[in-house]
Design an enzyme around this catalytic site. Structure first.
Site, short mmCIF file in Angstrom:
data_model
loop_
_atom_site.label_atom_id
_atom_site.label_comp_id
_atom_site.label_asym_id
_atom_site.label_seq_id
_atom_site.Cartn_x
_atom_site.Cartn_y
_atom_site.Cartn_z
N LYS A 1 0.81 -1.23 0.00
CA LYS A 1 0.00 0.00 0.00
C LYS A 1 0.84 1.28 0.00
O LYS A 1 0.49 2.26 -0.66
CB LYS A 1 -0.95 0.01 1.20
CG LYS A 1 -2.06 -1.05 1.08
CD LYS A 1 -3.02 -0.92 2.24
CE LYS A 1 -4.09 -1.99 2.18
NZ LYS A 1 -5.12 -1.79 3.19
N ASP B 1 -9.98 2.73 2.44
CA ASP B 1 -10.06 2.02 3.72
C ASP B 1 -10.81 2.82 4.78
O ASP B 1 -11.66 2.28 5.50
CB ASP B 1 -8.65 1.68 4.23
CG ASP B 1 -8.03 0.51 3.49
OD1 ASP B 1 -8.79 -0.35 3.00
OD2 ASP B 1 -6.79 0.45 3.41
#
Ligand code: ATR
Length: 272
Positions: free
Chosen positions: A68, A104
């Site tokens: 990420k 997220d």
């Protein structure tokens, strides 16, 4: 948008990923046709792989552990959420490269507020852990208007650094786990990776306020130690992060396909 747009989740390991199942279910529920796969990619292969995938015409990717943060640097452009998180979980194809986004935090807020009925506004919220997972959820939590948002880690440096970096977005109180003694929180979110080795952070007792809620960003076995601890500490409600997983996927699907799929049936199926 072609009927056979190709997507994948890239990670290492990635074999356990539920994302292919989730996106296949979303597509089916909307009568859309797409391909969504899972590819194991080593960290030093991410850059070359993304270039190759772009040349091959892929439409988008999800990035998971450990890609990420490095993935954010490989994107040609990034959304505000990605900049704030310092990480990307969703890549959207552009003519010349990849646009990086991070869904997220939006996924967590959606799971808490829409699925679990947990209001964040006016609550005292504590985030445990100060790695990439913690950083990604802070600004979306701040946007909900908590009375206090604290971030706690084993030592003070990472919380202090994160609070300073996100200062323009609001007040985040940097703490250490042991300094929390005597404080009470309405919502405690576990964003550490301790559960992956069957552990929880060392915390003082009695951290939950009356009616306090526990949420673990992990799901499956990795969420068990924190949920067990939270129940033993008197949390009124405990949840793992499976709903966040489904909601962040729905946000990614929306970025790619222009429509947000309904999530309840997919979440129920995964729980079943
Ligand atoms: P992620 O991307 O999942 O956030 P990370 O960036 O490696 O992963 O961060 C892991 C977080 O979990 C950190 O806050 C780490 O604490 P330290 O910064 O003190 O290492 C926390 N963590 C991992 N194992 C832990 C344990 N056994 N007890 C407490 N905290 C732990």
């Amino acid at each position: 948008m072609s009927d056979l747009d190709r997507y994948a989740v890239l990670g290492q390991p990635v074999g356990h990923s539920k994302s292919p199942r989730i996106h296949a279910a979303f597509a089916a529920s909307l009568g859309q046709k797409l391909l969504y796969e899972a590819y194991e990619i080593a960290p030093d292969e991410l850059g070359p792989s993304l270039s190759r995938f772009h040349a091959e015409g892929w439409a988008g990717f999800n990035l998971t552990v450990p890609h990420k943060q490095v993935g954010a640097a490989l994107c040609e452009s990034r959304s505000e959420a990605a900049e704030q998180a310092g990480a990307v979980n969703t890549l959207i194809r552009t003519a010349t490269g990849w646009h990086g986004d991070n869904t997220d935090g939006a996924g967590l807020v959606r799971d808490l507020t829409a699925n679990l009925g947990v209001a964040i506004k006016g609550k005292r919220v504590l985030v445990l852990g100060a790695g990439g997972a913690a950083r990604g959820i802070l600004v979306p939590l701040l946007a909900e208007g908590p009375a206090e948002l604290a971030i706690s880690n084993r030592n003070p440096w990472k919380p202090e650094e994160i609070a300073a970096a996100l200062k323009p977005h609001g007040n985040i109180v940097p703490r250490t786990h042991l300094s929390l003694k005597g404080d009470r929180y309405d919502l405690i979110i576990n964003a550490t990776s301790a559960g992956h080795s069957g552990a929880i952070p060392r915390l003082p007792p009695k951290l939950f306020a009356d009616g306090g809620i526990a949420y673990d960003l992990n799901y499956g076995q990795a969420a068990v130690p924190f949920m067990v601890w939270a129940k033993s500490e008197g949390a009124a409600q405990v949840s793992d992060g499976l709903g966040m997983l489904v909601e962040q996927a729905a946000e990614a699907f929306q970025r790619w396909r222009g429509v947000r799929p309904a999530t309840a049936a997919v979440l129920a199926e995964l729980r079943g």
